[in-house]
Design a protein around this motif. Structure first.
Motif, mmCIF file in Angstrom:
data_model
loop_
_atom_site.group_PDB
_atom_site.id
_atom_site.type_symbol
_atom_site.label_atom_id
_atom_site.label_comp_id
_atom_site.label_asym_id
_atom_site.label_seq_id
_atom_site.Cartn_x
_atom_site.Cartn_y
_atom_site.Cartn_z
ATOM 1 N N LEU A 342 0.849 -1.198 0.000
ATOM 2 C CA LEU A 342 0.000 0.000 0.000
ATOM 3 C C LEU A 342 0.878 1.239 0.000
ATOM 4 C CD1 LEU A 342 -2.341 -1.359 2.776
ATOM 5 C CD2 LEU A 342 -2.845 -1.312 0.329
ATOM 6 N N ILE A 343 1.980 1.162 0.766
ATOM 7 C CA ILE A 343 2.980 2.225 0.821
ATOM 8 C C ILE A 343 4.329 1.539 0.854
ATOM 9 C CG2 ILE A 343 4.008 4.005 2.300
ATOM 10 C CD1 ILE A 343 1.405 4.924 1.191
ATOM 11 N N GLY A 344 5.231 1.959 -0.020
ATOM 12 C CA GLY A 344 6.577 1.386 0.005
ATOM 13 C C GLY A 344 6.964 0.827 -1.345
ATOM 14 N N ALA A 345 8.085 0.127 -1.390
ATOM 15 C CA ALA A 345 8.643 -0.330 -2.663
ATOM 16 C C ALA A 345 8.518 -1.839 -2.814
ATOM 17 C CB ALA A 345 10.105 0.074 -2.756
ATOM 18 N N GLN A 346 8.459 -2.279 -4.060
ATOM 19 C CA GLN A 346 8.445 -3.703 -4.384
ATOM 20 C C GLN A 346 9.014 -3.833 -5.787
ATOM 21 O OE1 GLN A 346 4.631 -5.565 -5.244
ATOM 22 N NE2 GLN A 346 4.911 -6.991 -3.540
ATOM 23 N N ASN A 347 10.021 -4.661 -5.963
ATOM 24 C CA ASN A 347 10.651 -4.892 -7.272
ATOM 25 C C ASN A 347 10.935 -3.587 -8.039
ATOM 26 O OD1 ASN A 347 9.905 -7.373 -6.418
ATOM 27 N ND2 ASN A 347 8.735 -7.947 -8.243
ATOM 28 N N GLY A 348 11.471 -2.605 -7.358
ATOM 29 C CA GLY A 348 11.879 -1.382 -8.058
ATOM 30 C C GLY A 348 10.772 -0.373 -8.321
ATOM 31 N N ASN A 349 9.534 -0.724 -8.056
ATOM 32 C CA ASN A 349 8.440 0.246 -8.161
ATOM 33 C C ASN A 349 8.113 0.739 -6.765
ATOM 34 O OD1 ASN A 349 7.069 1.263 -10.399
ATOM 35 N ND2 ASN A 349 6.338 -0.792 -10.952
ATOM 36 N N GLU A 350 7.573 1.953 -6.658
ATOM 37 C CA GLU A 350 7.294 2.459 -5.320
ATOM 38 C C GLU A 350 6.014 3.267 -5.258
ATOM 39 O OE1 GLU A 350 10.402 4.868 -3.561
ATOM 40 O OE2 GLU A 350 9.525 4.641 -1.557
ATOM 41 N N ILE A 351 5.254 3.040 -4.213
ATOM 42 C CA ILE A 351 4.135 3.935 -3.876
ATOM 43 C C ILE A 351 4.648 4.777 -2.719
ATOM 44 C CG2 ILE A 351 1.741 4.110 -3.107
ATOM 45 C CD1 ILE A 351 1.791 2.524 -5.619
ATOM 46 N N THR A 352 4.821 6.063 -2.945
ATOM 47 C CA THR A 352 5.380 6.894 -1.878
ATOM 48 C C THR A 352 4.256 7.533 -1.090
ATOM 49 O OG1 THR A 352 5.453 8.913 -3.163
ATOM 50 C CG2 THR A 352 7.370 7.462 -3.309
#
Ligand code: PLP
Length: 381
Positions: A342-352
């Protein structure tokens, strides 16, 4: 668990070291941990920051002080910057907790309790300098000076403070500088009256960055510690002042959940409550067990994004109390149990949080503070 909030300790350490490198060894960094450490959780944040060397913390109220006290090591200071409940005063004084004196009444009550338990109340004089919120006016300050002199065995002035009315925006420049001048005049006035003023502190995160003069003996830093700039303006001003324009802060929070259900929806069908979202073609959607009860704002309806398997998925329809629906039509394969960020990074993509905050038209502060206490926090390196 419907969702968990991971607190990356290495990020807190990085941010603390960054602030320390800015202000130098002579300035104390007081870590502001009000609002459950800006939503991060005092249980995780206090032990971590103490292990990196923080030995001064600030909260808003005596109720918050009660909550934090059990996590404090010996000789670490705790300061209440706001509401002191009368019923807590004895506990505060006996446990050597520092508190703001923002009215003569508080000082009077504190003095009578200090006499009763035969010790000193440790106070910071909160001065009214133009914010017109809490703080001692000139008249009240005079009264407090008399009381402090009269009962000097029962009170120690640990600091003198004020709070700026919006250092995070240059639009308030004149007002803030007027406040600072008034503060300095009052410091002189107190010195003239032979009051030992202790630590002088006025700067929060924004002023620490853009008004280095105001760092004085101590800075009270909240939002920066958690990895956020108070406003975009402050980030830009900072970035202009350094050669390397990369962001020195690291965000500490990763908020995760997992996929509950994956299903197909036919073209033309409405999805979720009411008529908020109609499938424009045959779609695949996933349901995530997080909703506005968890602080996932309703204003993200048809508007937010999450990550699953490193790919972005749009929120569709309205945010429910406990669930959110997302479009995964373009995703390779998503299965129940897959991690959702929901917030944070995963595999180089990020929800800031920053993008989240703008989508949400709210400030980082508010979103962080709204993260409910029932969402479990876990510390990770
Ligand atoms: C919240 C608060 C701070 C910290 O503000 P940040 O912008 O998060 O650094 C400092 N001083 C007082 C009085 C506060 O209430």
């Amino acid at each position: 668990m419907n969702s968990v909030i991971e607190i990356k300790k290495s990020a807190l350490e990085n941010n603390y070291r960054f602030i320390k490198s800015l202000v130098g060894d002579d300035v104390t960094v007081c870590a502001v941990v009000k609002g459950n450490a800006y939503g991060h959780g005092v249980e995780q944040v206090l032990p971590a920051l103490q292990s990196y060397g923080v030995n001064h913390f600030a909260v808003f109220s005596s109720a918050e002080a009660l909550q934090c006290f059990r996590y404090l090591r010996d000789n670490v200071k705790l300061m209440i910057m706001g509401f002191v409940e009368h019923a807590h005063l004895r506990w505060i004084i006996e446990n050597e907790i520092e508190f703001y004196v923002y009215s003569c009444e508080i000082l009077k009550s504190a003095l009578s309790i200090a006499q009763l338990v035969n010790t000193k109340a440790l106070v910071h004089l909160d001065l009214e300098t133009g914010m017109n919120r809490t703080g001692l006016t000139e008249k009240e300050l005079d009264k407090c000076i008399s009381l402090i002199k009269k009962y000097e065995e029962y009170v120690e002035v640990r600091g003198v403070t004020t709070h700026f009315a919006g250092a995070e925006s240059i639009a308030n420049y004149v007002r803030v500088m007027d406040q600072y001048s008034r503060y300095k005049e009052r410091i002189k006035y107190l010195e003239k009256h032979n009051i030992d003023i202790g630590s002088r502190h006025v700067a929060s995160s924004a002023a620490t960055i853009i008004y280095p003069d105001t760092r004085l003996d101590m800075v009270r830093v909240g939002v920066l510690l958690y990895g956020y700039w108070p406003t975009r303006e402050i980030w830009i001003q900072y970035a202009r002042s350094v050669k390397n324009h990369s962001n020195p802060l690291q965000r500490s929070i990763v908020w995760k959940s997992s996929v509950m259900v994956v299903k197909d929806v036919e073209e033309g069908e409405f999805v979720g409550y009411g008529l908020g979202y109609q499938a424009p073609q045959d779609m695949k959607i996933m349901i995530v067990p997080v909703g506005y009860v968890d602080g996932y704002s309703r204003s993200l309806s048809n508007n937010g994004h999450v990550l699953v398997n490193g790919q972005r998925a749009d929120v569709i329809g309205s945010i429910n109390m406990n669930m959110v629906l997302c479009n995964i039509s373009d995703h390779d394969s998503v299965s129940p149990g897959d991690e959702v960020i929901l917030i944070g990074a995963q595999n180089g993509n990020e929800i800031t949080f920053n993008s989240f905050a703008e989508m949400n038209n709210a400030m980082n502060y508010e979103i962080l503070a709204r993260l409910p206490e029932h969402v479990p926090r876990i510390s990770v390196l």
